[in-house]
Design a protein around this motif. Sequence first.
Motif, PDB file in Angstrom:
ATOM      1  N   PHE A 202       0.864  -1.170   0.000  1.00  0.00           N
ATOM      2  CA  PHE A 202       0.000   0.000   0.000  1.00  0.00           C
ATOM      3  C   PHE A 202       0.896   1.215   0.000  1.00  0.00           C
ATOM      4  O   PHE A 202       2.117   1.075  -0.107  1.00  0.00           O
ATOM      5  N   ASN A 203       0.303   2.400   0.061  1.00  0.00           N
ATOM      6  CA  ASN A 203       1.072   3.638  -0.125  1.00  0.00           C
ATOM      7  C   ASN A 203       2.478   3.549   0.490  1.00  0.00           C
ATOM      8  O   ASN A 203       2.629   3.366   1.692  1.00  0.00           O
ATOM      9  N   LYS A 308       8.860   7.217  -3.476  1.00  0.00           N
ATOM     10  CA  LYS A 308       7.521   6.750  -3.885  1.00  0.00           C
ATOM     11  C   LYS A 308       7.380   6.807  -5.411  1.00  0.00           C
ATOM     12  O   LYS A 308       6.799   5.917  -6.031  1.00  0.00           O
TER      13      LYS A 308
HETATM   14  P1  NDP Z   1      -2.646   5.334  -2.462  1.00  0.00           P
HETATM   15  O1  NDP Z   1      -1.423   6.144  -2.351  1.00  0.00           O
HETATM   16  O2  NDP Z   1      -2.739   4.239  -3.473  1.00  0.00           O
HETATM   17  O3  NDP Z   1      -3.906   6.297  -2.700  1.00  0.00           O
HETATM   18  C1  NDP Z   1      -4.083   7.475  -1.983  1.00  0.00           C
HETATM   19  C2  NDP Z   1      -5.089   8.322  -2.746  1.00  0.00           C
HETATM   20  O4  NDP Z   1      -5.325   9.523  -2.001  1.00  0.00           O
HETATM   21  C3  NDP Z   1      -4.618   8.742  -4.128  1.00  0.00           C
HETATM   22  O5  NDP Z   1      -5.705   8.677  -5.012  1.00  0.00           O
HETATM   23  C4  NDP Z   1      -4.173  10.182  -3.902  1.00  0.00           C
HETATM   24  O6  NDP Z   1      -4.270  11.028  -5.025  1.00  0.00           O
HETATM   25  C5  NDP Z   1      -5.187  10.631  -2.886  1.00  0.00           C
HETATM   26  N1  NDP Z   1      -4.718  11.810  -2.177  1.00  0.00           N
HETATM   27  C6  NDP Z   1      -3.520  12.000  -1.569  1.00  0.00           C
HETATM   28  N2  NDP Z   1      -3.435  13.253  -1.083  1.00  0.00           N
HETATM   29  C7  NDP Z   1      -4.610  13.850  -1.385  1.00  0.00           C
HETATM   30  C8  NDP Z   1      -5.130  15.137  -1.160  1.00  0.00           C
HETATM   31  N3  NDP Z   1      -4.431  16.077  -0.520  1.00  0.00           N
HETATM   32  N4  NDP Z   1      -6.371  15.409  -1.617  1.00  0.00           N
HETATM   33  C9  NDP Z   1      -7.106  14.487  -2.281  1.00  0.00           C
HETATM   34  N5  NDP Z   1      -6.655  13.248  -2.524  1.00  0.00           N
HETATM   35  C10 NDP Z   1      -5.426  12.932  -2.086  1.00  0.00           C
HETATM   36  O7  NDP Z   1      -2.934   4.756  -0.998  1.00  0.00           O
HETATM   37  P2  NDP Z   1      -3.695   3.403  -0.612  1.00  0.00           P
HETATM   38  O8  NDP Z   1      -4.921   3.283  -1.421  1.00  0.00           O
HETATM   39  O9  NDP Z   1      -2.711   2.316  -0.586  1.00  0.00           O
HETATM   40  O10 NDP Z   1      -4.095   3.720   0.916  1.00  0.00           O
HETATM   41  C11 NDP Z   1      -5.243   4.506   1.208  1.00  0.00           C
HETATM   42  C12 NDP Z   1      -5.438   4.563   2.718  1.00  0.00           C
HETATM   43  O11 NDP Z   1      -5.663   3.246   3.238  1.00  0.00           O
HETATM   44  C13 NDP Z   1      -4.236   5.114   3.474  1.00  0.00           C
HETATM   45  O12 NDP Z   1      -4.699   5.957   4.492  1.00  0.00           O
HETATM   46  C14 NDP Z   1      -3.613   3.878   4.089  1.00  0.00           C
HETATM   47  O13 NDP Z   1      -2.901   4.166   5.267  1.00  0.00           O
HETATM   48  C15 NDP Z   1      -4.855   3.068   4.389  1.00  0.00           C
HETATM   49  N6  NDP Z   1      -4.605   1.631   4.577  1.00  0.00           N
HETATM   50  C16 NDP Z   1      -5.230   1.006   5.628  1.00  0.00           C
HETATM   51  C17 NDP Z   1      -5.059  -0.343   5.842  1.00  0.00           C
HETATM   52  C18 NDP Z   1      -5.834  -1.031   6.910  1.00  0.00           C
HETATM   53  O14 NDP Z   1      -5.831  -2.265   6.960  1.00  0.00           O
HETATM   54  N7  NDP Z   1      -6.534  -0.337   7.777  1.00  0.00           N
HETATM   55  C19 NDP Z   1      -4.160  -1.151   5.001  1.00  0.00           C
HETATM   56  C20 NDP Z   1      -3.631  -0.425   3.858  1.00  0.00           C
HETATM   57  C21 NDP Z   1      -3.827   0.926   3.693  1.00  0.00           C
HETATM   58  P3  NDP Z   1      -3.121  11.050  -6.169  1.00  0.00           P
HETATM   59  O15 NDP Z   1      -3.565  10.001  -7.106  1.00  0.00           O
HETATM   60  O16 NDP Z   1      -3.178  12.417  -6.735  1.00  0.00           O
HETATM   61  O17 NDP Z   1      -1.809  10.750  -5.491  1.00  0.00           O
END
Ligand code: NDP
Length: 419
Positions: A202-203, A308
């Motif tokens: 993930f991220n 990243k």
């Molecule tokens: P990604 O990096 O794949 O996706 C994050 C998304 O958020 C992207 O679309 C990104 O946009 C967007 N984003 C980032 N900053 C902003 C902003 N300022 N405004 C609007 N959109 C924004 O992350 P993941 O999908 O892997 O993870 C998502 C969440 O899930 C995280 O919080 C992570 O910690 C959580 N997570 C939780 C787990 C659990 O079991 N509880 C396990 C794995 C993850 P852009 O495309 O422009 O970068």
Amino acid sequence: MAKVLIIGCGGVAGVAIHKCCQNSEVFEEICIASRTVSKCEAVKAQLEGKTKTKITTAQVDADKVDEVIALIKKVQPDLVMNIALPYQDLTIMDACLACGVNYMDTANYEPEDIDDPEWRAVYDKRCKEEGFSAYFDYSWQWAYKEKFEKAGLTALLGSGFDPGVTQAYCAYAQKHLFDQIDTIDILDCNGGDHGYPFATNFNPEINLREVSAPGSYWENGHWVEIPAMSIKREYNFDQVGQKDMYLLHHEEIESLAKNIPGVKRIRFFMTFGQSYLTHMKCLENVGMLSTTPVEFEGHQIVPIQFLKALLPDPASLGPRTVGKTNIGCIFTGKKDGKEKTAYIYNVCDHQECYKEVGSQAISYTTGVPAMIGAMMLLTGKWNKPGVYTVEEFDPDPYMDALNKWGLPWQINDNPALVD
Ligand code: NDP
């Protein structure tokens, strides 16, 4: 039945969106909003025509409260699902309060800039008082409890797998299996192989911060902190096999310590292969995990953000990841005066997830519970004003939904314990 605003459109959100669209009776309409709107449009194009859910898209910078408020006012959702990054938790909670809308997320708050003096002062005080030093903790979001109570709104924190499902397992064990839970070991095993020497599931920024932080566990009413990766165990996981796992700090330990009465010890272990650990140590040693900007050829760059950009996008790992995940909780305690153990866990196959929603199992095991948490709020099963983690609600409808929506669980009454 309901309209939802989903913020973020990465690996996890992609799965949650697919699952919402499979569940159109509840998710009648969704608006997918993110920083890069083209990603939202691409997901919309994939799903349109295959679902009854109406999909719209929008661009938003969720670091800016005003932008989120304007978007909420335009979309008029019943719930905001924050599946962006933990950095945006507080701005999105503020916007929800300003607009009178329920909130949920999948990870607790951490700041993007850990050199921010205001955050740093609070952090240093908290580390001294609480005894753990990971950058992420619940205090920031728990501070919103009264505001959400007064507004009559619900904020559901951390409805992914861990945090999320693991806490539903704990609430289920407390409700149905034990009179007293003494110890909880949360085991997160990824037996998947994506074929790259190094990639995160993930991220990368959030993942590497989590994994490189000192480990800690809860024992006899206080935190015990240890150097990162200094406690290693081996475990033989059902359908995966023997793996090395390491003790990490993890956010659900903090809430479970408060919400499982009388629990004596809570630990969290995650499996890592040697290649991952060697790469991570090397990147850390050369400063690539740093969040402090450096000057490079006239530009300010943040090393971990640059890293990243070099690493594979977790959302692209789906087609090439094979193997299974096995995530669950081992409990010891007492029932009817007798000693008892139980292990509740889910096994998920990376390729099965890819076939269903085009994603690997880590995003899948997080995105499905995000949809389920949202469904609990939208159907009124989990509504109570305030800020809550998953174990604070009735686990039964959530556990039923896990079986129905792709993350079936099982119980082993006689598991091998972790020493
Ligand atoms: P990604 O990096 O794949 O996706 C994050 C998304 O958020 C992207 O679309 C990104 O946009 C967007 N984003 C980032 N900053 C902003 C902003 N300022 N405004 C609007 N959109 C924004 O992350 P993941 O999908 O892997 O993870 C998502 C969440 O899930 C995280 O919080 C992570 O910690 C959580 N997570 C939780 C787990 C659990 O079991 N509880 C396990 C794995 C993850 P852009 O495309 O422009 O970068």
